[in-house]
Design a protein around this motif. Structure first.
Motif, PDB file in Angstrom:
ATOM      1  N   THR A 172      18.007 -11.100 117.218  1.00  0.00           N
ATOM      2  CA  THR A 172      17.423  -9.917 116.465  1.00  0.00           C
ATOM      3  C   THR A 172      18.229  -9.902 115.501  1.00  0.00           C
ATOM      4  O   THR A 172      18.297  -9.082 114.483  1.00  0.00           O
TER       5      THR A 172
ATOM      6  N   LYS B 193      19.686 -12.056 112.861  1.00  0.00           N
ATOM      7  CA  LYS B 193      19.001 -12.595 112.043  1.00  0.00           C
ATOM      8  C   LYS B 193      19.167 -11.556 110.890  1.00  0.00           C
ATOM      9  O   LYS B 193      18.594 -11.879 109.911  1.00  0.00           O
ATOM     10  N   THR B 194      18.263 -10.880 111.213  1.00  0.00           N
ATOM     11  CA  THR B 194      18.000  -9.634 110.484  1.00  0.00           C
ATOM     12  C   THR B 194      19.252  -8.631 109.918  1.00  0.00           C
ATOM     13  O   THR B 194      19.344  -8.288 108.494  1.00  0.00           O
TER      14      THR B 194
END
Length: 426
Positions: A172, A175-176
């Protein structure tokens, strides 16, 4: 307790005028906060349980940092970073800026922003002779290091804290945050590409005395460099596979590298071998930084246990109407004035992980907090561990940084924050 905490913060922020190391101020602050908590009339056994509960979390962060810093110092002792400096031949300011910023961005994600900045400053000294040129490049290195550290679980102490605390998971984070973090670095670089001109002056190439005292072969330099970087990259993989705390993976990587260096230097005499061993490089590790983190995290933990942080969380929600984006942008800007470690520690205490929603594990609040706290500190040189390291190593003037780098850092910060918000709305 709040008064002691504020005074401690002032002492840390004004470290250079006071000429008192921030680690000393942080340790005094941490202990006094808990001392006042004990004197408040709360049952002593309850306070002891709270203290040891927080200490287990704090210790995992400190052991992680100690392991990472030792590995980087071991690579440096073997002149492993010469692999990079030998490949950089350009003198053009803009090209060199892009090369060094890109290296810093990705190295910061693989190592961490503090150690990457220390490494990059040592590289700059071999690449740029003029002091003010080096200051400027060092300022951009701080921006790139903080941006690079924000999108990796091991790239910034604050992101590591959120990762270890269970607020965010590895994939997370990557990716973010990689795109907003990249934007935070690219915006200042694009601006400078149109304003910077000319070439840098290289220093006369001389091998240091240490090189002749402790020579290492090309094979040894390459082996230690790639094993060290691989060991650091292995840490999040180890945590994912075993679900053990990250410091366990770091200790395993350090143990393996320690064993390898003992084996490859076993034929050297004791004096030469000691300079290239873990025992030797431990003398160079910045233990003052580790003690600083201990003191400030203890102070924040004391305020959390006493309930002060819960009150602050309610106030922030009231002031900004519960807008998580506004709250985090303010936290990011505050991290430029004071260290981002206690701000994130405070946020972790103020906002508990919920089952669902923005405050759930991998929720929007925690993602944006990692970005804002990681990159917002670049606005002032005292706002991040990377900035403090650069300031100490190159004796960069606070006001000079404010005039030359702060606006560029803020442009990147707001551009990256806007990118993240836009990504969430799509």
């Amino acid at each position: 307790m709040i008064a002691v905490f504020v005074l401690g913060y002032l002492a840390i922020a004004l470290e250079h005028p006071f000429k008192i190391d921030k680690a000393a101020s942080a340790l005094i602050t941490g202990v006094l906060v808990w001392t006042l908590f004990v004197m408040s009339g709360v049952d002593q056994h309850v306070i002891e349980e709270e203290l040891f509960h927080h200490l287990s979390e704090i210790s995992s962060i400190l052991f992680f940092l100690l392991g990472a810093m030792t590995i980087v110092e071991l690579i440096d002792a073997h002149e492993g970073f010469a692999i990079i400096t030998d490949k950089i031949t350009t003198r053009n300011r803009v090209k060199l800026l892009w090369i060094l910023s890109t290296l810093t961005f990705f190295f910061s994600a693989a190592l961490d922003n503090l150690t990457t900045t220390i490494v990059m400053i040592s590289l700059l000294r071999k690449l740029i002779d003029d002091k003010y040129d080096r200051w400027f490049f060092a300022g951009i290195v701080v921006v790139a290091a903080n941006a690079g550290g924000a999108w990796s679980p091991i790239g910034d102490v604050t992101t590591t804290m959120l990762w270890i605390g269970g607020q965010l998971t590895t994939m997370t984070i990557i990716k973010t945050l990689i795109i907003p973090s990249l934007v935070a670095m690219l915006v200042p670089l694009v601006v400078l590409s149109f304003t910077m001109k000319g070439e840098v002056v290289r220093p006369n190439k001389m091998k240091s005395l240490e090189h002749y005292i402790n020579p290492t072969t090309s094979l040894q330099r390459n082996l230690v460099f790639f094993l060290g970087v691989a060991g650091l990259l292995f840490v999040p993989v180890f945590k994912t596979l075993t679900h053990l705390p990250p410091f366990m993976g770091m200790m395993l990587s350090l143990g393996v590298l320690w064993t390898v260096t003992e084996v490859i230097h076993r034929s050297k005499n004791k004096e030469d071998k000691s300079q290239l061993s873990v025992i030797g490089v431990l003398r160079k590790v910045d233990t003052a930084s580790v003690l600083f983190f201990l003191g400030i995290l203890l102070a924040v933990a004391g305020l959390q246990s006493a309930g002060h942080l819960a009150v602050m969380a309610n106030n922030l929600n009231d002031w900004f109407g519960g807008d998580i984006y506004a709250i985090n942008i303010v936290i990011g800007l505050l991290s430029a004035l004071v260290d981002n470690v206690p701000l994130v520690a405070g946020s972790m205490g103020m906002y508990e992980v919920a089952a669902v929603g923005d405050f759930a594990q991998d929720g929007t609040f925690w993602q944006f907090l990692a970005f804002c706290a990681g990159t917002g500190g670049s606005a002032l040189i005292i706002g991040s561990a990377a900035g403090v390291a650069a300031m100490g190593l190159e004796k960069i003037d606070f006001v000079w940084y404010l005039k030359k780098i702060s606006i560029l850092a803020l442009l990147g910060y707001f551009a990256g924050a806007g990118t993240y918000i836009l990504m969430q709305s799509l």
